[in-house]
Every structure is written in C-alpha cells, then in structure tokens.
Design an enzyme around this catalytic site. Structure first.
Site, short mmCIF file in Angstrom:
data_model
loop_
_atom_site.label_atom_id
_atom_site.label_comp_id
_atom_site.label_asym_id
_atom_site.label_seq_id
_atom_site.Cartn_x
_atom_site.Cartn_y
_atom_site.Cartn_z
N PHE A 37 -5.74 -12.60 -3.74
CA PHE A 37 -4.90 -11.44 -4.22
C PHE A 37 -4.21 -10.99 -2.86
O PHE A 37 -4.08 -9.66 -2.92
CB PHE A 37 -5.54 -10.31 -4.95
CG PHE A 37 -6.62 -10.79 -5.89
CD1 PHE A 37 -6.46 -11.06 -7.20
CD2 PHE A 37 -7.91 -10.88 -5.70
CE1 PHE A 37 -7.25 -11.45 -7.92
CE2 PHE A 37 -8.99 -11.44 -6.60
CZ PHE A 37 -8.39 -11.80 -7.79
N GLU A 63 -1.87 -15.63 -4.06
CA GLU A 63 -1.27 -14.58 -4.89
C GLU A 63 -0.67 -15.12 -5.96
O GLU A 63 -0.19 -15.97 -6.14
CB GLU A 63 -0.17 -13.98 -3.99
CG GLU A 63 0.69 -12.97 -4.67
CD GLU A 63 -0.19 -11.92 -5.25
OE1 GLU A 63 0.34 -11.44 -6.35
OE2 GLU A 63 -1.10 -11.51 -4.58
N GLN A 91 0.87 -1.21 0.03
CA GLN A 91 -0.21 0.02 0.00
C GLN A 91 0.99 1.21 0.00
O GLN A 91 1.97 1.27 1.00
CB GLN A 91 -0.91 0.05 1.24
CG GLN A 91 -1.82 -1.06 1.07
CD GLN A 91 -3.05 -0.57 0.11
OE1 GLN A 91 -3.36 0.49 -0.40
NE2 GLN A 91 -3.68 -1.55 -0.38
N ASP A 117 -8.37 -8.46 -2.47
CA ASP A 117 -8.09 -7.23 -2.81
C ASP A 117 -7.45 -7.06 -4.16
O ASP A 117 -6.12 -7.15 -4.23
CB ASP A 117 -7.02 -6.90 -1.70
CG ASP A 117 -6.38 -5.33 -2.02
OD1 ASP A 117 -6.87 -4.54 -2.52
OD2 ASP A 117 -5.20 -5.29 -1.15
N CYS A 149 -9.41 -0.32 -4.96
CA CYS A 149 -8.85 0.73 -5.58
C CYS A 149 -9.30 1.53 -6.66
O CYS A 149 -8.99 2.53 -6.86
CB CYS A 149 -7.25 0.76 -5.63
SG CYS A 149 -6.88 -0.51 -7.17
#
Length: 451
Positions: free
Chosen positions: A314, A338, A285, A381, A408
C-alpha cells in the site's frame, strides 16, 4: 431525509438530559437513556448535557445525539475555536455543526488522553492485548493543533459557495475559513469564488511550499468555459503570491482523469531527503509534520540493513519506499506495491533513480500471490479498512524478521493484529501520533516480531 432520521425543526421535543460516560471509537461518547445506548457527540466523560437526538427509532439498537447544552461541564471543556463546528452555538440556532473538528471543545492534552484510552480499548477488545498507550504530539505542534491540514475537501452549496456537511448528514453549511488547514490553503480565499458548476473542490498545498493545487469535480453537463472561468477566478481571489502560483485542474473521481486548467496537475512534496510528485487527488499524509514523524518512526523501528529484501505494501507515491531503499542500499531490493494506477505512476517517477526498487501496480494480495521467496522486512500502510486476513496470512508466509504496520484506524489495526498474533507474531513496539488534532482520528506505527 438522508442519513439524519430526525429533521432539526422537529427535534426540540427530542432532547434528552444525559450523564456522559466513556469515549467510544468514532468521535462519540457513551450515555444511556432508559437502558438504551446513546452515542453522543460534542460531549466529555462525566458531563451532564442536554443532547438532541439525530438518529433514533423504537427498534434501533442505539441512538445518536448531538450535545446542544452543557448543564455540568467537564474541567477539560474549552470554547470551540470554530463557530460552524461548535455544537452548542449550532444547537442554539436549531442547526447541526459541520464535521471535521468534533473534538474542538476539548483541551488538546485531554484529547490525547482520550485517544490513548480509545486505542487501548480497541487493542484489548479486538486484538486481545492489554497495553498502555500514549499519544504523542506531532513534531513542531506549536499552534494549538491548528493549521496542520495540507489537504482539504469541500462541497459546493447552492449559489456556488464552499460548504461542509454535518456528521452523517447531506445538509450543506457554507464556510468562510478552515482553521485546521494550513495558511497556504486559507490564503487562496476560495470562499470568495463562485463554484457554480462544480460538485466538490479538493485542495492540496505542499507542506514545504510550492504551488498548491485545486481540483474541481464538475457537475454533470458543466461547460468547459465555466471551468476555465472558475480557474481564472481562483487566481484572482487568492492573496498576492498564492494567486500567481496556484494550479487548477478538473478531476473525474470515477475515471480519475485530470484536465489541466491552470498550472500543473500535481504538487511537489519533500520528505526524508527526497522529492515526491503527487498527482491529482493522490494520497499523501495530511498533517504537515506527518511525513517526518512517520518516516523517522519507520527508520528507527525497523532498522533496515544493507542488502535486505523489503516489501512496502500500500505504498502510494513512495513516501516510505524511498527511505527504505536508502537503508537497503544498492545490494538490497525493495518491492513497492500500490493499487492505484495514478499513485503507482507517481512512484515510478519518484523512485526512478533507485535501481533497487521494483514498483508493482495492483492489489496487494494479487501481487503477493505471484511472488516467490520471502522478505526480510515488510512495511504496510493500508487504508482505513485495514489489510485483511488474506494479506496478513501472505505476510506471515513471507517469513520476515520484522513487520512494520502504519494505521489510521485503531479498530482495523487491532483486528489485523489479532490475526497476526494467531500466527505467532507479537507486538514489539507501538507509537501513536496525534496527526489529526481536534478530531477523533489518530495514526499509529507498530513493529511486530516473532519470539
């Protein structure tokens, strides 16, 4: 000319006087000229501006333009904090402003009101849901929205100086500072280094201190001695202290190979009581306070219980996996999925002391396809493109009691939310954070439940 269809030197005769309408997703504001939609940057609703066309054509569905003069200003307009990104100063010189601070001309509170309206509009238009939205400031936001970026990316101009691009343009504009970056990045004084022989420079500086990392993307044919010289110059240019600890590595974005030139090839981050190793250009982040804001939101929103089965999709280097594992306890099970091999390797190192965590490297949809049984809670995410219908359907089939969705991008989130709602899920809680001040971006965390 790449992307920008109208060269700046020909644009004086292509200025339009426009009354600006509402904000649109993507950093634009909507205006109309003779019935045609014009997406205008660096404006504000209600303003009358002179805007210079940057993309136009008789057959185009819409045009794009940059504000170059304000004829009637909004009361929420302020002087831009960064000259290279100020469209008015750039326009007066017949130039384009650099990207990355497209809301810098707007008072910070008004930025958040605009973002809230954009998020609500995306929810209604793409998600079919009408809901009031509030955008929260990041924890500890006390510097006028400056100095928050722990990651920064630069191109290299002819002559070897750091540079940035204007929006949708291949033009390179040298820069001498980055006000949105943390002091740890600016103290490296990379603008004083000759980066000839590299195409791009990536910088990561941990929010909790520690050695920053500079990644060099070499130009084709660059000799290793040139990279070694640049690494040495980086240490020399930096402020005392910063130069002693800075790490430098060469990075190949295609193969993701890293070559250590100085120090180490990773940075150490800390969040939620855990240390994290993040190698190379691995995702983390960007806002210095984002890990605290988001891990707290996840903890409070999902209320993981001991013994529960949790999927973290993710998952990156494990920022959320670690606190999820703490909450699930040794009797629980947390699956971390991931796609990036490098991030997955970092996750294995970061989570080795949590036996209840299983790290799976691969595409989320492929990993979930091989899983039997369900989950009590799913957290996802995804990247800016969103999760997609297949993953939405797989999560629904796992029958969790709750879904946490970090996003996002309000458009991809609203689209995925519509698919979840088709499957019977409802939006229970929603928090939107201003983790990208002075830009149009924002971050959200939602909790979905079935009635």
């Amino acid at each position: 000319m790449p992307q920008n269809t109208l060269p700046p030197e020909d644009s004086q005769s292509l200025d339009l006087e426009l009354r600006i309408g509402p904000a649109a997703h993507g950093g634009h504001f909507v205006a109309r000229h003779e019935g045609r939609v014009v997406f205008v940057r660096h404006a504000l609703p209600g303003e009358l501006v002179r805007a210079r066309l940057t993309e136009a054509g008789d057959k185009a569905k819409f045009w794009r333009a940059d504000t170059v003069e304000v004829l009637e200003a909004s009361p929420h307009r302020v002087e831009h904090f960064w000259a290279p990104a100020d469209a008015l100063r750039a326009g007066a010189r017949g130039r384009l402003p650099v990207g990355g601070a497209e809301f810098g001309h707007i008072a910070l509170e008004e930025q958040r009101r605009i973002k809230a309206g954009i998020f609500a509009e995306q929810l209604q238009r793409l998600g079919g849901l009408q809901r009031e939205v509030t955008v929260e400031a990041a924890p500890g936001e006390d510097d006028g929205g400056l100095g928050w970026r722990t990651r920064a990316s630069f191109s290299v101009a002819p002559g070897g100086k750091l540079a940035m691009h204007p929006h949708r343009s291949d033009e390179l504009i040298p820069v001498q500072e980055m006000p949105l970056a943390t002091g740890a990045i600016n103290s490296l004084k990379l603008w004083d280094v000759d980066f000839t022989g590299t195409d791009r420079v990536e910088v990561a500086a941990p929010a909790v201190g520690g050695a920053p990392l500079v990644l060099l993307v070499p130009s084709p044919g660059t000799h290793p001695r040139t990279l070694a010289r640049i690494a040495s110059d980086i240490g020399t240019a930096a402020d005392p202290g910063a130069g002693e600890t800075v790490s430098v590595a060469a990075w190949d974005p295609e193969s993701h190979d890293l070559t250590r030139l100085r120090g180490r090839t990773w940075v150490r981050e800390n969040a939620a009581g855990h240390d994290f190793r993040v190698t190379g250009a691995g995702f983390w982040q960007i806002h210095r306070s984002a890990p605290l804001a988001l891990t707290s939101a996840v903890r409070d929103g999902l209320q993981i219980q001991p013994g529960e089965r949790v999927a973290d999709l993710f998952a990156g280097a494990g920022l959320f996996t670690a606190p999820l594992a703490d909450a699930a306890g040794e009797t629980g099970h947390v699956l971390s999925v991931e796609g990036s091999p490098g991030a997955s390797r970092d996750a294995r190192k970061n989570l080795f002391s949590s036996p209840q965590v299983e790290v799976a490297q691969g595409r989320v949809d492929k990993v979930l396809r091989t899983r039997e049984g369900g989950f009590d809670v799913v957290l996802l995410d995804p990247p800016r493109a969103g999760a997609g219908r297949t993953v939405v359907e797989q999560i629904d089939a796992a029958s969790p009691r709750a879904i946490g969705y970090i996003s996002c991008d309000p458009a991809s989130f609203a689209r995925d939310l519509a698919w979840f709602r088709e499957a019977g899920w409802e939006l229970d809680a929603l928090r939107v954070f201003d983790l990208y001040p002075h830009t149009h971006h924002m971050e959200s965390f939602a909790v979905l439940r079935k009635p």
